[in-house]
Design a protein around this motif. Sequence first.
Motif, PDB file in Angstrom:
ATOM      1  N   PHE A  26     -28.412 -17.415 -26.549  1.00  0.00           N
ATOM      2  CA  PHE A  26     -29.453 -17.446 -25.525  1.00  0.00           C
ATOM      3  C   PHE A  26     -30.824 -17.151 -26.127  1.00  0.00           C
ATOM      4  N   GLY A  27     -30.884 -16.244 -27.073  1.00  0.00           N
ATOM      5  CA  GLY A  27     -32.156 -15.930 -27.736  1.00  0.00           C
ATOM      6  C   GLY A  27     -32.713 -17.135 -28.481  1.00  0.00           C
ATOM      7  N   LYS A  28     -31.850 -17.858 -29.175  1.00  0.00           N
ATOM      8  CA  LYS A  28     -32.274 -19.085 -29.867  1.00  0.00           C
ATOM      9  C   LYS A  28     -32.776 -20.104 -28.860  1.00  0.00           C
ATOM     10  N   PHE A  29     -32.087 -20.179 -27.724  1.00  0.00           N
ATOM     11  CA  PHE A  29     -32.493 -21.111 -26.679  1.00  0.00           C
ATOM     12  C   PHE A  29     -33.884 -20.749 -26.153  1.00  0.00           C
ATOM     13  N   ILE A  30     -34.131 -19.476 -25.915  1.00  0.00           N
ATOM     14  CA  ILE A  30     -35.442 -19.023 -25.420  1.00  0.00           C
ATOM     15  C   ILE A  30     -36.532 -19.404 -26.416  1.00  0.00           C
ATOM     16  N   ASN A  31     -36.277 -19.191 -27.696  1.00  0.00           N
ATOM     17  CA  ASN A  31     -37.255 -19.563 -28.715  1.00  0.00           C
ATOM     18  C   ASN A  31     -37.501 -21.071 -28.721  1.00  0.00           C
ATOM     19  N   ALA A  32     -36.452 -21.850 -28.499  1.00  0.00           N
ATOM     20  CA  ALA A  32     -36.599 -23.305 -28.425  1.00  0.00           C
ATOM     21  C   ALA A  32     -37.412 -23.708 -27.195  1.00  0.00           C
ATOM     22  N   VAL A  33     -37.241 -23.003 -26.087  1.00  0.00           N
ATOM     23  CA  VAL A  33     -37.992 -23.281 -24.865  1.00  0.00           C
ATOM     24  C   VAL A  33     -39.478 -22.999 -25.077  1.00  0.00           C
ATOM     25  N   ILE A  34     -39.781 -21.882 -25.702  1.00  0.00           N
ATOM     26  CA  ILE A  34     -41.189 -21.539 -25.959  1.00  0.00           C
ATOM     27  C   ILE A  34     -41.815 -22.568 -26.894  1.00  0.00           C
ATOM     28  N   LYS A  35     -41.088 -22.929 -27.943  1.00  0.00           N
ATOM     29  CA  LYS A  35     -41.597 -23.937 -28.874  1.00  0.00           C
ATOM     30  C   LYS A  35     -41.804 -25.276 -28.166  1.00  0.00           C
ATOM     31  N   ALA A  36     -40.872 -25.640 -27.286  1.00  0.00           N
ATOM     32  CA  ALA A  36     -41.002 -26.885 -26.528  1.00  0.00           C
ATOM     33  C   ALA A  36     -42.243 -26.863 -25.649  1.00  0.00           C
ATOM     34  N   GLU A  37     -42.547 -25.727 -25.082  1.00  0.00           N
ATOM     35  CA  GLU A  37     -43.752 -25.594 -24.252  1.00  0.00           C
ATOM     36  C   GLU A  37     -45.000 -25.799 -25.097  1.00  0.00           C
ATOM     37  N   LEU A  38     -44.988 -25.265 -26.285  1.00  0.00           N
ATOM     38  CA  LEU A  38     -46.152 -25.384 -27.173  1.00  0.00           C
ATOM     39  C   LEU A  38     -46.337 -26.799 -27.704  1.00  0.00           C
ATOM     40  N   THR A  39     -45.242 -27.505 -27.918  1.00  0.00           N
ATOM     41  CA  THR A  39     -45.317 -28.836 -28.529  1.00  0.00           C
ATOM     42  C   THR A  39     -45.186 -29.972 -27.518  1.00  0.00           C
ATOM     43  N   GLY A  40     -44.849 -29.638 -26.269  1.00  0.00           N
ATOM     44  CA  GLY A  40     -44.670 -30.671 -25.254  1.00  0.00           C
ATOM     45  C   GLY A  40     -43.328 -31.375 -25.338  1.00  0.00           C
ATOM     46  N   ASP A  41     -42.389 -30.783 -26.053  1.00  0.00           N
ATOM     47  CA  ASP A  41     -41.062 -31.371 -26.203  1.00  0.00           C
ATOM     48  C   ASP A  41     -40.157 -30.982 -25.028  1.00  0.00           C
ATOM     49  N   VAL A  42     -38.945 -31.514 -25.057  1.00  0.00           N
ATOM     50  CA  VAL A  42     -37.932 -31.187 -24.061  1.00  0.00           C
ATOM     51  C   VAL A  42     -36.739 -30.600 -24.794  1.00  0.00           C
ATOM     52  N   VAL A  43     -36.200 -29.521 -24.275  1.00  0.00           N
ATOM     53  CA  VAL A  43     -35.027 -28.883 -24.867  1.00  0.00           C
ATOM     54  C   VAL A  43     -33.788 -29.655 -24.419  1.00  0.00           C
ATOM     55  N   LEU A  44     -32.902 -29.921 -25.354  1.00  0.00           N
ATOM     56  CA  LEU A  44     -31.668 -30.623 -25.029  1.00  0.00           C
ATOM     57  C   LEU A  44     -30.590 -29.619 -24.640  1.00  0.00           C
ATOM     58  N   PHE A  45     -29.917 -29.921 -23.543  1.00  0.00           N
ATOM     59  CA  PHE A  45     -28.806 -29.104 -23.082  1.00  0.00           C
ATOM     60  C   PHE A  45     -27.528 -29.790 -23.521  1.00  0.00           C
ATOM     61  N   GLY A  46     -26.438 -29.070 -23.522  1.00  0.00           N
ATOM     62  CA  GLY A  46     -25.154 -29.684 -23.858  1.00  0.00           C
ATOM     63  C   GLY A  46     -24.755 -30.709 -22.809  1.00  0.00           C
ATOM     64  N   SER A  47     -23.915 -31.645 -23.180  1.00  0.00           N
ATOM     65  CA  SER A  47     -23.519 -32.705 -22.253  1.00  0.00           C
ATOM     66  C   SER A  47     -22.715 -32.169 -21.071  1.00  0.00           C
ATOM     67  N   ASP A  48     -22.096 -31.014 -21.209  1.00  0.00           N
ATOM     68  CA  ASP A  48     -21.308 -30.425 -20.129  1.00  0.00           C
ATOM     69  C   ASP A  48     -22.159 -29.584 -19.182  1.00  0.00           C
ATOM     70  N   TYR A  49     -23.425 -29.388 -19.507  1.00  0.00           N
ATOM     71  CA  TYR A  49     -24.282 -28.515 -18.702  1.00  0.00           C
ATOM     72  C   TYR A  49     -24.553 -29.138 -17.332  1.00  0.00           C
ATOM     73  N   ASP A  50     -24.380 -28.343 -16.286  1.00  0.00           N
ATOM     74  CA  ASP A  50     -24.691 -28.778 -14.925  1.00  0.00           C
ATOM     75  C   ASP A  50     -26.059 -28.210 -14.563  1.00  0.00           C
ATOM     76  N   PRO A  51     -27.110 -29.046 -14.527  1.00  0.00           N
ATOM     77  CA  PRO A  51     -28.448 -28.530 -14.264  1.00  0.00           C
ATOM     78  C   PRO A  51     -28.620 -27.965 -12.856  1.00  0.00           C
ATOM     79  N   PHE A  52     -27.635 -28.174 -11.990  1.00  0.00           N
ATOM     80  CA  PHE A  52     -27.696 -27.643 -10.634  1.00  0.00           C
ATOM     81  C   PHE A  52     -26.789 -26.429 -10.477  1.00  0.00           C
ATOM     82  N   GLY A  53     -26.199 -25.963 -11.577  1.00  0.00           N
ATOM     83  CA  GLY A  53     -25.259 -24.857 -11.549  1.00  0.00           C
ATOM     84  C   GLY A  53     -25.911 -23.530 -11.196  1.00  0.00           C
ATOM     85  N   LYS A  54     -25.172 -22.714 -10.476  1.00  0.00           N
ATOM     86  CA  LYS A  54     -25.624 -21.366 -10.086  1.00  0.00           C
ATOM     87  C   LYS A  54     -24.466 -20.405 -10.322  1.00  0.00           C
ATOM     88  N   GLU A  55     -24.805 -19.178 -10.689  1.00  0.00           N
ATOM     89  CA  GLU A  55     -23.777 -18.164 -10.898  1.00  0.00           C
ATOM     90  C   GLU A  55     -24.390 -16.801 -10.611  1.00  0.00           C
TER      91      GLU A  55
END
Length: 132
Positions: A26-55
């Motif tokens: 999760f920490g690596k993911f957070i760093n990737a999110v911040i970097k994506a914000e700075l560069t205008g990129d999009v973070v890739l999620f795994g193919s099994d990820y449900d973007p509408f998932g809640k827990e």
Amino acid sequence: MNVHLILKEGDEDLVYLRNFLPPKSFGKFINAVIKAELTGDVVLFGSDYDPFGKENGYLDLRLAIKGKENIKYVSALPSRKRTIVIKELIRKQIKLCQADEIQWLEAEQEEQRAAEEYERRMQEIRQRNQQK
């Protein structure tokens, strides 16, 4: 630089994401999110990820922000706003993933409609040929 992040009621989407990711990533993911914000990129999620998932759940996390640009970005935020901004950045990436998922589903539905229309027309042609 370390950031204290608490996920609680109202953060069900982030709890789901945290539990979806492999352990200790999760920490690596957070760093990737911040970097994506700075560069205008999009973070890739795994193919099994449900973007509408809640827990439901409560997570008390300490995250290491790494990289000069990431540290500079987070350091520039008011200390009381850091976790709020980080959560907003994660949700921004989730929304981008949701948009991709919706676009993919719409394309799949259009493909299904085209296949059904093709089959219907082929059936009409077969019936006309049988009548002759």
